[in-house]
Scaffold this motif. Structure first.
Motif, PDB file in Angstrom:
ATOM      1  N   GLU A 164       0.835  -1.210   0.000  1.00  0.00           N
ATOM      2  CA  GLU A 164       0.000   0.000   0.000  1.00  0.00           C
ATOM      3  C   GLU A 164       0.867   1.256   0.000  1.00  0.00           C
ATOM      4  O   GLU A 164       0.581   2.226  -0.717  1.00  0.00           O
ATOM      5  CB  GLU A 164      -0.952  -0.007   1.198  1.00  0.00           C
ATOM      6  CG  GLU A 164      -1.973   1.100   1.148  1.00  0.00           C
ATOM      7  CD  GLU A 164      -2.864   1.054  -0.088  1.00  0.00           C
ATOM      8  OE1 GLU A 164      -3.261   2.144  -0.558  1.00  0.00           O
ATOM      9  OE2 GLU A 164      -3.165  -0.045  -0.598  1.00  0.00           O
ATOM     10  N   GLU A 165       1.931   1.256   0.774  1.00  0.00           N
ATOM     11  CA  GLU A 165       2.861   2.386   0.784  1.00  0.00           C
ATOM     12  C   GLU A 165       3.509   2.548  -0.590  1.00  0.00           C
ATOM     13  O   GLU A 165       3.729   3.669  -1.059  1.00  0.00           O
ATOM     14  CB  GLU A 165       3.941   2.193   1.849  1.00  0.00           C
ATOM     15  CG  GLU A 165       3.441   2.314   3.273  1.00  0.00           C
ATOM     16  CD  GLU A 165       2.964   3.710   3.627  1.00  0.00           C
ATOM     17  OE1 GLU A 165       3.568   4.693   3.152  1.00  0.00           O
ATOM     18  OE2 GLU A 165       1.981   3.825   4.386  1.00  0.00           O
ATOM     19  N   MET A 166       3.796   1.435  -1.245  1.00  0.00           N
ATOM     20  CA  MET A 166       4.410   1.485  -2.570  1.00  0.00           C
ATOM     21  C   MET A 166       3.453   2.069  -3.591  1.00  0.00           C
ATOM     22  O   MET A 166       3.873   2.803  -4.489  1.00  0.00           O
ATOM     23  CB  MET A 166       4.880   0.081  -2.974  1.00  0.00           C
ATOM     24  CG  MET A 166       5.808   0.074  -4.137  1.00  0.00           C
ATOM     25  SD  MET A 166       7.328   0.969  -3.783  1.00  0.00           S
ATOM     26  CE  MET A 166       8.051   0.989  -5.400  1.00  0.00           C
ATOM     27  N   ARG A 167       2.166   1.763  -3.480  1.00  0.00           N
ATOM     28  CA  ARG A 167       1.179   2.368  -4.387  1.00  0.00           C
ATOM     29  C   ARG A 167       1.263   3.892  -4.309  1.00  0.00           C
ATOM     30  O   ARG A 167       1.268   4.586  -5.315  1.00  0.00           O
ATOM     31  CB  ARG A 167      -0.234   1.921  -4.035  1.00  0.00           C
ATOM     32  CG  ARG A 167      -0.583   0.566  -4.534  1.00  0.00           C
ATOM     33  CD  ARG A 167      -2.082   0.288  -4.363  1.00  0.00           C
ATOM     34  NE  ARG A 167      -2.356  -1.063  -4.753  1.00  0.00           N
ATOM     35  CZ  ARG A 167      -2.479  -2.083  -3.913  1.00  0.00           C
ATOM     36  NH1 ARG A 167      -2.376  -1.901  -2.611  1.00  0.00           N
ATOM     37  NH2 ARG A 167      -2.725  -3.290  -4.362  1.00  0.00           N
ATOM     38  N   GLY A 168       1.318   4.394  -3.091  1.00  0.00           N
ATOM     39  CA  GLY A 168       1.425   5.839  -2.898  1.00  0.00           C
ATOM     40  C   GLY A 168       2.746   6.383  -3.422  1.00  0.00           C
ATOM     41  O   GLY A 168       2.794   7.461  -4.026  1.00  0.00           O
ATOM     42  N   ALA A 169       3.829   5.648  -3.217  1.00  0.00           N
ATOM     43  CA  ALA A 169       5.145   6.083  -3.691  1.00  0.00           C
ATOM     44  C   ALA A 169       5.177   6.147  -5.216  1.00  0.00           C
ATOM     45  O   ALA A 169       5.752   7.080  -5.793  1.00  0.00           O
ATOM     46  CB  ALA A 169       6.227   5.146  -3.162  1.00  0.00           C
ATOM     47  N   ILE A 170       4.565   5.173  -5.866  1.00  0.00           N
ATOM     48  CA  ILE A 170       4.535   5.173  -7.333  1.00  0.00           C
ATOM     49  C   ILE A 170       3.721   6.357  -7.836  1.00  0.00           C
ATOM     50  O   ILE A 170       4.149   7.067  -8.757  1.00  0.00           O
ATOM     51  CB  ILE A 170       3.986   3.836  -7.879  1.00  0.00           C
ATOM     52  CG1 ILE A 170       5.013   2.724  -7.644  1.00  0.00           C
ATOM     53  CG2 ILE A 170       3.628   3.951  -9.366  1.00  0.00           C
ATOM     54  CD1 ILE A 170       4.505   1.332  -7.957  1.00  0.00           C
TER      55      ILE A 170
END
Length: 71
Positions: free
Chosen positions: A37-43
């Motif tokens: 989920e954090e990676m979705r935001g980072a992308i």
């Protein structure tokens, strides 16, 4: 909508994730779902930054494969 491959690895403090097609785009979390989920935001943040700077957005090129057992 593009779909990027994300790799998640265990670390001493939890989990870390990175995207081979987006150098420098990383995220961390305590669990795999949290890290993803954090990676979705980072992308999203990474791609928005590229667009704002007028830079090209890399097309996904990494191919996901299933896990492979090594005997």
């Amino acid at each position: 909508m593009s779909r990027y491959v994300v790799l998640v690895e265990r670390s001493e403090d939890g989990f870390g994730a990175w995207c081979p097609d987006l150098p420098g785009c990383v995220a961390v979390g305590d669990t795999v779902p949290e890290t993803i989920e954090e990676m979705r935001g980072a992308i999203r943040f990474h791609l928005d930054g590229l667009r704002e700077e007028g830079l090209p957005v890399p097309a996904p090129s990494t191919v996901a494969s299933s896990e492979v057992e090594a005997a």
